[in-house]
Motif scaffolding. Structure first.
Motif, PDB file in Angstrom:
ATOM      1  N   THR A   1     -10.014  -5.782   5.178  1.00 42.92           N
ATOM      2  CA  THR A   1      -9.440  -4.511   4.743  1.00 42.92           C
ATOM      3  C   THR A   1      -7.991  -4.711   4.297  1.00 42.92           C
ATOM      4  O   THR A   1      -7.549  -4.140   3.293  1.00 42.92           O
ATOM      5  CB  THR A   1      -9.502  -3.487   5.881  1.00 42.92           C
ATOM      6  OG1 THR A   1     -10.846  -3.392   6.356  1.00 42.92           O
ATOM      7  CG2 THR A   1      -9.039  -2.127   5.419  1.00 42.92           C
ATOM      8  N   ARG A   2      -7.260  -5.541   5.049  1.00 44.60           N
ATOM      9  CA  ARG A   2      -5.870  -5.819   4.687  1.00 44.60           C
ATOM     10  C   ARG A   2      -5.783  -6.459   3.298  1.00 44.60           C
ATOM     11  O   ARG A   2      -4.940  -6.115   2.473  1.00 44.60           O
ATOM     12  CB  ARG A   2      -5.254  -6.743   5.730  1.00 44.60           C
ATOM     13  CG  ARG A   2      -3.763  -7.002   5.520  1.00 44.60           C
ATOM     14  CD  ARG A   2      -3.258  -8.029   6.514  1.00 44.60           C
ATOM     15  NE  ARG A   2      -3.630  -7.686   7.862  1.00 44.60           N
ATOM     16  CZ  ARG A   2      -4.131  -8.563   8.743  1.00 44.60           C
ATOM     17  NH1 ARG A   2      -4.342  -9.808   8.386  1.00 44.60           N
ATOM     18  NH2 ARG A   2      -4.440  -8.172   9.969  1.00 44.60           N
TER      19      ARG A   2
ATOM     20  N   VAL B   1      -5.675   4.497  -5.721  1.00 46.35           N
ATOM     21  CA  VAL B   1      -6.880   5.012  -5.104  1.00 46.35           C
ATOM     22  C   VAL B   1      -7.171   6.402  -5.676  1.00 46.35           C
ATOM     23  O   VAL B   1      -6.249   7.160  -5.972  1.00 46.35           O
ATOM     24  CB  VAL B   1      -6.742   5.077  -3.560  1.00 46.35           C
ATOM     25  CG1 VAL B   1      -5.619   6.012  -3.150  1.00 46.35           C
ATOM     26  CG2 VAL B   1      -8.056   5.503  -2.908  1.00 46.35           C
TER      27      VAL B   1
ATOM     28  N   PRO C   1       0.812  -1.235   0.000  1.00 50.44           N
ATOM     29  CA  PRO C   1       0.000   0.000   0.000  1.00 50.44           C
ATOM     30  C   PRO C   1       0.836   1.272   0.000  1.00 50.44           C
ATOM     31  O   PRO C   1       0.379   2.314  -0.494  1.00 50.44           O
ATOM     32  CB  PRO C   1      -0.839  -0.135   1.278  1.00 50.44           C
ATOM     33  CG  PRO C   1      -0.892  -1.600   1.543  1.00 50.44           C
ATOM     34  CD  PRO C   1       0.420  -2.141   1.082  1.00 50.44           C
TER      35      PRO C   1
ATOM     36  N   ARG D   1       0.218   5.093  -1.884  1.00 50.66           N
ATOM     37  CA  ARG D   1      -0.385   5.971  -0.882  1.00 50.66           C
ATOM     38  C   ARG D   1      -0.223   7.427  -1.282  1.00 50.66           C
ATOM     39  O   ARG D   1       0.901   7.900  -1.515  1.00 50.66           O
ATOM     40  CB  ARG D   1       0.268   5.727   0.473  1.00 50.66           C
ATOM     41  CG  ARG D   1      -0.228   6.682   1.550  1.00 50.66           C
ATOM     42  CD  ARG D   1       0.385   6.377   2.893  1.00 50.66           C
ATOM     43  NE  ARG D   1      -0.149   7.272   3.913  1.00 50.66           N
ATOM     44  CZ  ARG D   1       0.096   7.139   5.214  1.00 50.66           C
ATOM     45  NH1 ARG D   1       0.871   6.147   5.631  1.00 50.66           N
ATOM     46  NH2 ARG D   1      -0.418   7.990   6.064  1.00 50.66           N
TER      47      ARG D   1
ATOM     48  N   TYR E   1      -6.757   3.702   5.897  1.00 51.47           N
ATOM     49  CA  TYR E   1      -6.470   2.492   5.110  1.00 51.47           C
ATOM     50  C   TYR E   1      -4.974   2.222   4.999  1.00 51.47           C
ATOM     51  O   TYR E   1      -4.573   1.101   4.663  1.00 51.47           O
ATOM     52  CB  TYR E   1      -7.063   2.625   3.700  1.00 51.47           C
ATOM     53  CG  TYR E   1      -8.557   2.487   3.649  1.00 51.47           C
ATOM     54  CD1 TYR E   1      -9.171   1.241   3.746  1.00 51.47           C
ATOM     55  CD2 TYR E   1      -9.367   3.596   3.496  1.00 51.47           C
ATOM     56  CE1 TYR E   1     -10.545   1.112   3.700  1.00 51.47           C
ATOM     57  CE2 TYR E   1     -10.747   3.491   3.434  1.00 51.47           C
ATOM     58  CZ  TYR E   1     -11.331   2.246   3.540  1.00 51.47           C
ATOM     59  OH  TYR E   1     -12.703   2.121   3.488  1.00 51.47           O
ATOM     60  N   PHE E   2      -4.152   3.245   5.245  1.00 59.49           N
ATOM     61  CA  PHE E   2      -2.715   3.079   5.066  1.00 59.49           C
ATOM     62  C   PHE E   2      -1.992   3.022   6.410  1.00 59.49           C
ATOM     63  O   PHE E   2      -0.808   3.366   6.508  1.00 59.49           O
ATOM     64  CB  PHE E   2      -2.174   4.224   4.204  1.00 59.49           C
ATOM     65  CG  PHE E   2      -2.768   4.249   2.823  1.00 59.49           C
ATOM     66  CD1 PHE E   2      -2.272   3.412   1.844  1.00 59.49           C
ATOM     67  CD2 PHE E   2      -3.849   5.067   2.529  1.00 59.49           C
ATOM     68  CE1 PHE E   2      -2.831   3.420   0.572  1.00 59.49           C
ATOM     69  CE2 PHE E   2      -4.404   5.086   1.264  1.00 59.49           C
ATOM     70  CZ  PHE E   2      -3.906   4.243   0.276  1.00 59.49           C
TER      71      PHE E   2
ATOM     72  N   ALA F   1      -5.263  -3.769  -4.056  1.00 57.53           N
ATOM     73  CA  ALA F   1      -5.381  -2.527  -4.824  1.00 57.53           C
ATOM     74  C   ALA F   1      -4.008  -2.042  -5.297  1.00 57.53           C
ATOM     75  O   ALA F   1      -2.961  -2.374  -4.723  1.00 57.53           O
ATOM     76  CB  ALA F   1      -6.054  -1.454  -3.980  1.00 57.53           C
TER      77      ALA F   1
ATOM     78  N   VAL G   1      -6.546  -3.619   0.587  1.00 60.89           N
ATOM     79  CA  VAL G   1      -5.497  -2.621   0.316  1.00 60.89           C
ATOM     80  C   VAL G   1      -4.265  -3.261  -0.307  1.00 60.89           C
ATOM     81  O   VAL G   1      -3.523  -2.593  -1.045  1.00 60.89           O
ATOM     82  CB  VAL G   1      -5.125  -1.839   1.588  1.00 60.89           C
ATOM     83  CG1 VAL G   1      -6.313  -1.050   2.108  1.00 60.89           C
ATOM     84  CG2 VAL G   1      -4.572  -2.759   2.668  1.00 60.89           C
ATOM     85  N   THR G   2      -4.027  -4.543  -0.045  1.00 60.33           N
ATOM     86  CA  THR G   2      -2.894  -5.212  -0.678  1.00 60.33           C
ATOM     87  C   THR G   2      -3.228  -5.703  -2.081  1.00 60.33           C
ATOM     88  O   THR G   2      -2.323  -5.979  -2.873  1.00 60.33           O
ATOM     89  CB  THR G   2      -2.423  -6.401   0.179  1.00 60.33           C
ATOM     90  OG1 THR G   2      -3.527  -7.274   0.451  1.00 60.33           O
ATOM     91  CG2 THR G   2      -1.824  -5.914   1.489  1.00 60.33           C
TER      92      THR G   2
ATOM     93  N   PHE H   1     -10.978   2.289  -4.918  1.00 60.11           N
ATOM     94  CA  PHE H   1      -9.720   1.562  -4.979  1.00 60.11           C
ATOM     95  C   PHE H   1      -9.734   0.720  -6.254  1.00 60.11           C
ATOM     96  O   PHE H   1     -10.724   0.029  -6.545  1.00 60.11           O
ATOM     97  CB  PHE H   1      -9.547   0.653  -3.762  1.00 60.11           C
ATOM     98  CG  PHE H   1      -9.064   1.368  -2.531  1.00 60.11           C
ATOM     99  CD1 PHE H   1      -7.711   1.456  -2.251  1.00 60.11           C
ATOM    100  CD2 PHE H   1      -9.962   1.948  -1.648  1.00 60.11           C
ATOM    101  CE1 PHE H   1      -7.261   2.113  -1.115  1.00 60.11           C
ATOM    102  CE2 PHE H   1      -9.527   2.610  -0.510  1.00 60.11           C
ATOM    103  CZ  PHE H   1      -8.170   2.694  -0.233  1.00 60.11           C
TER     104      PHE H   1
END
Length: 659
Positions: free
Chosen positions: A57-58, A67, A4, A8, A46-47, A64, A61-62, A23
């Protein structure tokens, strides 16, 4: 798996205004859509450290790779834009509320010269009035069959209507007086539309006036000695009353509401909705969905309202005047405004607290609970799912073989008193109740985390010492519920060797509990049993010696199986704990009474069923028990009269805790 930090955005570049964000993965596909009052605050969360994020959520975001966001003026605009994007992109990480089936409705084509009534499934269309949805198409057809003898509305297709019109002969329904036959001119278009409007009024709940009108006409026909017409009107009234009985009146006439209940656990929720129109339950819908992130009940309600009523908004009649929910989301005012805009008139969003609406909400909640139970039972009974669960467990935990036998222990107590433990057994993913055991903890246990760990160590030692020494245990005694369970200290009945050891030993708890059980097995020299702990809060699987837990996917069959094993151990422990506590309280109430030994105490409780019933008995009724004379009966009565229960916290329910 993406890092992420590589995509970011700089904190200063994210606005603090309300907005909607997307995302995207490496292929530019939208995988998640969300909204926020403050975009900077929400996106920054999220970061954070990956270890502190929720597993789902983890994973998001990994997965994606980028964003992006769009700023809007108000939260209501954010709601609308979020719904539009979810509908357009169908993101994989958004919770999806999809019907478990297609629900039928009763459609009336008011946009045609000769309106038609028929069963319909699909999106709503302009110029068509809909009633429903209903649970079953046959229920609609039964109702229409009863009503067509009274109203004579057209139910045929366009092709049949044109053919009858060309031939100058009505179809069969016209001959048997279940259609007014506008195709051959028996009634004009205006007369037929009036019949259709009466039909719609009846379905909308305006029934009393119509029935009174028919009863007056029936009385007039009888006075005029037109008994044939009077009999036909009598049958019409009877048909209308039967049709009304098919739709139970639950709320006041004119009530227009949707009632929503959500029941579930940390992983899945069962959503049930009842549609009430003009005071009658017209239909129901149901979903079972995955719970997103640590979402509260209010969060789940907000997500559901946005997705469901966004789809229903194509026709404003799909949104009722009132939406009753189990909890209000944080953005309830904005949602209420959005629903009002979608409907075109005011919509009230609230939680029912008392009265008929609260009673109906309880019914909806009960239906949601039953739907969840059916869903879990169906999933547990599927052989393919069980095989997949065992295979996933083997791979996730690094086992040499699939855990064909799983045992789980759980501790139950009330503030450190009456400490008991349960041991449940699952073989091939199915519970083996004949091998269930329960234990009374011998060592003193107070109220604290360390005592739970000690209790787990004691139960583990007692269970595996018996296996190591080749000891025998009695056959399980049958419980009142029909389940089999045996205390390991019972010595009656013919001995029977305890079942073989498990492949996987599960303890309810985190790293300390798992380490305690593993240490006992090391001391006993047991090396062929894998040990894990299942923590309740985040459903983390802890392996002794590992610093980080194993995170199973929230929708995996492996996690579902571990949950079922843990929940069954919890239930069995609670059942035994309540039984033991009840026996202790019974004994204490009758202790110290002169002339009343253990045998007579048992006889009294057995005769009256409980100490509560015994307290209501007279001296004469107590003396009727075998072995209890008048003097002893009087002593029992006096002792019970003097016994005043003491509750240090009369306004607080006693809570049973399970570790």
């Amino acid at each position: 798996m993406a890092d992420p930090s590589t995509y970011r955005p700089a904190a200063g570049t994210i606005p603090t205004d309300p907005g909607v964000y997307k995302f995207r993965d490496q292929h530019r596909r939208v995988i998640y859509v969300g909204k926020a009052k403050n975009l900077r605050q929400r996106l920054t969360s999220y970061f954070a450290d990956l270890a502190g994020l929720h597993p789902r959520t983890r994973q998001m975001v990994t997965t994606a790779a980028s964003v992006e966001w769009t700023v809007v003026g108000t939260e209501v605009e954010a709601l609308q834009l979020e719904y539009n994007w979810i509908k357009e992109f169908d993101p994989r990480f958004n919770v999806r509320y999809r019907d478990d089936k297609t629900y039928p409705m009763l459609a009336v084509t008011l946009n045609e010269e000769y309106p038609r009534v028929f069963v319909y499934r699909g999106p709503r269309k302009p110029g068509v009035r809909y009633f429903g949805p209903y649970s079953h198409a046959w229920a609609i057809r039964e109702t229409v069959d009863l009503l067509t003898r009274v109203f004579g509305v057209r139910t045929c297709s366009k092709g049949v209507f044109r053919r009858s019109e060309q031939m100058g002969r009505p179809c069969l329904l016209g001959y048997i007086d279940k259609c007014s036959a506008p195709c051959v001119g028996r009634v004009s278009a205006a007369e037929h539309r009036e019949i259709v409007e009466d039909f719609c009024d009846f379905l909308a709940g305006r029934t009393d006036g119509l029935i009174r009108k028919l009863e007056r006409e029936m009385g007039s026909a009888a006075e005029e000695l037109d008994f044939e017409r009077a009999a036909r009107l009598r049958d019409d009234v009877s048909a209308l009353r039967r049709a009304m009985e098919k739709q139970a009146v639950v709320l006041g006439t004119g009530t227009d509401a949707d009632i929503i209940a959500i029941v579930g656990d940390e992983l899945e929720s069962s959503v049930k909705m009842f549609h009430v129109r003009d005071g009658r339950v017209r239909g129901e819908r149901g979903w079972v969905v995955e719970v997103q992130e640590n979402a509260t009940l209010g969060d789940q309600v907000g997500t559901f309202l946005l997705q469901f009523y966004g789809a229903e908004s194509e026709m404003s009649s799909g949104i009722p005047r009132e939406v009753l929910v189990p909890a209000l989301p944080d953005n309830a005012p904005e949602l209420e405004t959005w629903l009002t805009e979608q409907r075109g008139s005011h919509v009230s969003l609230r939680v029912p607290r008392r009265g008929d609406k609260r009673t109906l909400m309880t019914t909806v909640e009960r239906n949601a609970t039953e739907a969840m139970a059916r869903h879990k039972l169906q999933r547990a009974g599927d052989l393919t799912s069980r095989s997949a669960a065992l295979t996933e467990l083997q791979e996730a935990l690094g086992l040499d073989d699939a855990p064909l036998r799983i045992e789980c222990i759980d501790i139950s107590h009330v503030q450190g008193t009456d400490v008991v433990a349960s041991l449940v057994v699952f073989e091939d993913g199915v519970s083996r109740k004949s091998d269930y055991r329960h234990y009374s903890i011998k060592e003193a246990a107070g109220d604290g985390h360390s005592d739970d760990v000690a209790s787990i160590a004691e139960v583990t030692r007692r269970r595996f010492e018996r296996h190591r020494d080749g000891a025998v245990t009695p056959p399980p005694a049958e419980s009142p519920s029909g389940e089999t369970a045996a205390d390991d200290e019972t010595t009656s009945r013919k001995p029977k060797k305890f079942a073989y050891p498990p492949n996987l030993f599960v303890v309810d708890g985190g790293a300390p509990q798992a380490h305690a059980a593993a240490s006992v097995l090391d001391d006993l020299g047991v090396t062929d049993v894998a040990v894990v702990g299942l923590a309740k809060r985040l459903e983390e699987v802890w392996i002794p010696g590992d610093d980080e837990p194993v995170i199973l996917p929230r929708n995996s069959e492996a996690l579902f199986l571990l949950q079922r094993v843990r929940d069954e151990a919890h239930r069995f422990a609670i059942t035994f704990h309540r039984s033991k506590r009840s026996k202790r309280m019974t004994a204490s109430a009758l202790d110290g009474i002169a002339g009343l030994g253990a045998g007579r105490r048992t006889a009294l409780v057995t005769h009256f069923g409980s100490v509560a019933n015994l307290k209501r008995a007279t001296v004469e009724e107590i003396a009727e028990v075998k072995g209890i004379g008048p003097a002893t009966a009087q002593a029992v009565r006096d002792a019970l009269d003097e016994d005043t229960p003491h509750d240090p916290h009369p306004s607080t329910d006693t809570k049973e805790t399970v570790s």
